[in-house]
Design a protein around this motif. Structure first.
Motif, PDB file in Angstrom:
ATOM      1  N   LEU A 225       0.713  -1.331  -0.184  1.00 36.09           N
ATOM      2  CA  LEU A 225       0.329  -0.080  -0.399  1.00 36.09           C
ATOM      3  C   LEU A 225       0.613   1.474  -0.201  1.00 36.09           C
ATOM      4  O   LEU A 225       0.414   1.995  -0.352  1.00 36.09           O
ATOM      5  CB  LEU A 225      -1.003   0.223   1.397  1.00 36.09           C
ATOM      6  CG  LEU A 225      -2.151   1.164   1.416  1.00 36.09           C
ATOM      7  CD1 LEU A 225      -3.286   0.809   0.147  1.00 36.09           C
ATOM      8  CD2 LEU A 225      -3.054   1.079   2.347  1.00 36.09           C
ATOM      9  N   GLU A 229      -1.505   3.255  -4.344  1.00 39.48           N
ATOM     10  CA  GLU A 229      -2.507   2.378  -4.284  1.00 39.48           C
ATOM     11  C   GLU A 229      -2.455   1.196  -6.005  1.00 39.48           C
ATOM     12  O   GLU A 229      -3.008   0.045  -5.736  1.00 39.48           O
ATOM     13  CB  GLU A 229      -3.855   2.808  -4.302  1.00 39.48           C
ATOM     14  CG  GLU A 229      -4.228   3.530  -3.437  1.00 39.48           C
ATOM     15  CD  GLU A 229      -5.369   4.023  -2.764  1.00 39.48           C
ATOM     16  OE1 GLU A 229      -6.691   4.281  -3.645  1.00 39.48           O
ATOM     17  OE2 GLU A 229      -5.450   4.679  -1.885  1.00 39.48           O
ATOM     18  N   GLU A 230      -2.023   1.569  -7.412  1.00 41.47           N
ATOM     19  CA  GLU A 230      -2.208   1.430  -8.519  1.00 41.47           C
ATOM     20  C   GLU A 230      -1.032   0.318  -8.309  1.00 41.47           C
ATOM     21  O   GLU A 230      -1.060  -0.352  -9.179  1.00 41.47           O
ATOM     22  CB  GLU A 230      -1.832   3.091  -9.188  1.00 41.47           C
ATOM     23  CG  GLU A 230      -3.136   3.658  -9.360  1.00 41.47           C
ATOM     24  CD  GLU A 230      -2.459   4.548 -10.685  1.00 41.47           C
ATOM     25  OE1 GLU A 230      -0.709   4.039 -11.759  1.00 41.47           O
ATOM     26  OE2 GLU A 230      -2.843   5.479 -10.416  1.00 41.47           O
ATOM     27  N   VAL A 239      -6.787  -3.064  -2.812  1.00 36.91           N
ATOM     28  CA  VAL A 239      -6.729  -2.238  -1.879  1.00 36.91           C
ATOM     29  C   VAL A 239      -7.765  -1.092  -1.443  1.00 36.91           C
ATOM     30  O   VAL A 239      -8.420  -1.478   0.247  1.00 36.91           O
ATOM     31  CB  VAL A 239      -6.226  -0.902  -2.674  1.00 36.91           C
ATOM     32  CG1 VAL A 239      -6.600   0.276  -1.413  1.00 36.91           C
ATOM     33  CG2 VAL A 239      -4.914  -1.324  -2.941  1.00 36.91           C
ATOM     34  N   LYS A 240      -9.557  -1.000  -1.207  1.00 36.87           N
ATOM     35  CA  LYS A 240     -10.392  -0.625  -0.955  1.00 36.87           C
ATOM     36  C   LYS A 240     -10.771  -1.727   0.582  1.00 36.87           C
ATOM     37  O   LYS A 240     -11.078  -0.909   1.634  1.00 36.87           O
ATOM     38  CB  LYS A 240     -11.496  -0.551  -1.818  1.00 36.87           C
ATOM     39  CG  LYS A 240     -12.955  -0.290  -1.418  1.00 36.87           C
ATOM     40  CD  LYS A 240     -13.981  -0.527  -1.960  1.00 36.87           C
ATOM     41  CE  LYS A 240     -15.603   0.099  -1.791  1.00 36.87           C
ATOM     42  NZ  LYS A 240     -16.036   0.236  -3.151  1.00 36.87           N
ATOM     43  N   LYS A 243      -8.246  -0.802   3.268  1.00 39.85           N
ATOM     44  CA  LYS A 243      -7.724   0.582   3.887  1.00 39.85           C
ATOM     45  C   LYS A 243      -8.894   0.566   4.834  1.00 39.85           C
ATOM     46  O   LYS A 243      -9.211   0.864   6.261  1.00 39.85           O
ATOM     47  CB  LYS A 243      -7.761   1.500   2.830  1.00 39.85           C
ATOM     48  CG  LYS A 243      -6.327   1.748   2.074  1.00 39.85           C
ATOM     49  CD  LYS A 243      -7.068   2.543   0.947  1.00 39.85           C
ATOM     50  CE  LYS A 243      -7.417   4.017   1.260  1.00 39.85           C
ATOM     51  NZ  LYS A 243      -6.992   5.435   0.520  1.00 39.85           N
TER      52      LYS A 243
END
Length: 340
Positions: A225, A229-230, A239-240, A243
């Motif tokens: 992370l 993010e990409e 990632v979503k 987080k």
């Protein structure tokens, strides 16, 4: 020094400092007496503790739960700080970024003014109200900042700042109207482990253990992370989801820590930053190191708070700010020079 050696040395230092800290306070207790009491506890269990003995009572009912609570709180805030700094990709992020401190302060203020003597399951409603309000504010910040693509970092920061400003104004208004309780409110917001018991230790122990396991488990994910993010998404990381889970977990556990200690600044900000500057940003190491070093930092601060001035106890938040502020400035200056 290698990372494993550092962890072992830091852990040994923490245990040694905990034993030494028992001896400091309004009543001095010799190290030999402390060791003898601990040996009796190990050999005979709770039967080896004679609470009718004033020294035993001070060791096991007054100072030991306070010391353990300080270590757990320091470790919890440090791990939360490390998580937030990875999530927001910003070394300046701290555990109060989601409005935890303002929510807790508002909840404590309401309880101090309107329900000062009420308790529930061994906790005053000040602690419970602080915890509930901190969680509610964190959830509001999270909800407002959530988009279809996930949580927007800038929205979290801005929403947290706005809500903190609103609640600070509300607290100031309440203090102006209820001036008799103003000092109690101010004292709570400065942080303290005074008069804490094994009930408070039991409240925070299991959540701290869960936080430790979860953050260690996600150490590799946090490393991805931090790279962006990409880049993390291209490596197959959700990632979503990550987080969201870590934001809510960190907010929950920070709220729990604040509810039993009051607002204590700089621990979650400076400890992970300090370790990162020395050993790098590998979160598989950073998390356990933050837990241990955060415990050491908080223990030292609390020991100073209760022994620096004879017959008077300082709020531990003052000590952490006086130590953490200048130390953080030094670290920033060194970091700036390393980039030149």
């Amino acid at each position: 020094m290698g990372k494993k050696s550092f962890l072992l040395l830091a852990l040994a230092a923490l245990i040694g400092l905990m034993l030494l800290a028992i001896g400091f306070g309004s009543v001095d207790i010799s190290f030999a007496t402390i060791i003898t009491a601990m040996k009796n506890l190990i050999r005979n269990g709770v039967d080896g503790i004679d609470l009718t003995d004033p020294i035993h009572f001070i060791i096991f009912e007054v100072r030991l739960p306070r010391i353990i609570l300080a270590v757990l709180t320091g470790g919890l805030l440090s791990m939360a700080g490390a998580s937030y700094q990875a999530i927001f990709q910003n070394p300046m992020a701290d555990p109060f970024v989601m409005g935890v401190s303002s929510g807790a302060a508002f909840g404590a203020t309401m309880a101090i003014v309107f329900l000062p003597a009420t308790s529930f399951l061994g906790h005053t409603l000040v602690s419970l109200s602080a915890f509930i309000c901190a969680i509610l504010i964190s959830l509001i910040v999270y909800t407002v900042s959530r988009t279809k693509r996930g949580v927007d970092n800038y929205s979290v920061l801005l929403t947290g700042i706005v809500i903190s400003a609103i609640l600070s104004s509300a607290i100031s208004l309440i203090m102006m109207v209820h001036r008799d309780e103003a000092m109690a409110i101010i004292t709570w917001t400065m942080g303290s482990f005074n008069a804490k018991s094994w009930i408070h230790v039991g409240t925070i122990f299991i959540p701290t253990l869960i936080a430790f396991i979860v953050t260690i488990y996600h150490g590799k994910d946090l490393n991805l992370l931090v790279m962006g993010e990409e880049e993390a998404i291209s490596m197959g990381l959700d990632v979503k989801k990550l987080k969201r889970n870590l934001l809510l977990l960190s907010a929950l556990l920070t709220s729990l820590a604040v509810s039993v200690s009051g607002i204590i600044g700089f621990v979650g900000l400076i400890v992970p930053h300090f370790i990162r500057l020395i050993f790098g940003g590998d979160h598989k190491f950073l998390m356990p190191a933050s837990m241990i070093v955060g415990g050491i930092f908080m223990l030292l601060a609390d020991t100073l708070a209760r022994s620096l001035i004879s017959g008077f106890e300082l709020p531990v938040g003052i000590i952490t700010s006086l130590i953490g502020g200048p130390l953080f400035m030094v670290l920033l200056i060194k970091h700036k020079r390393s980039l030149q």
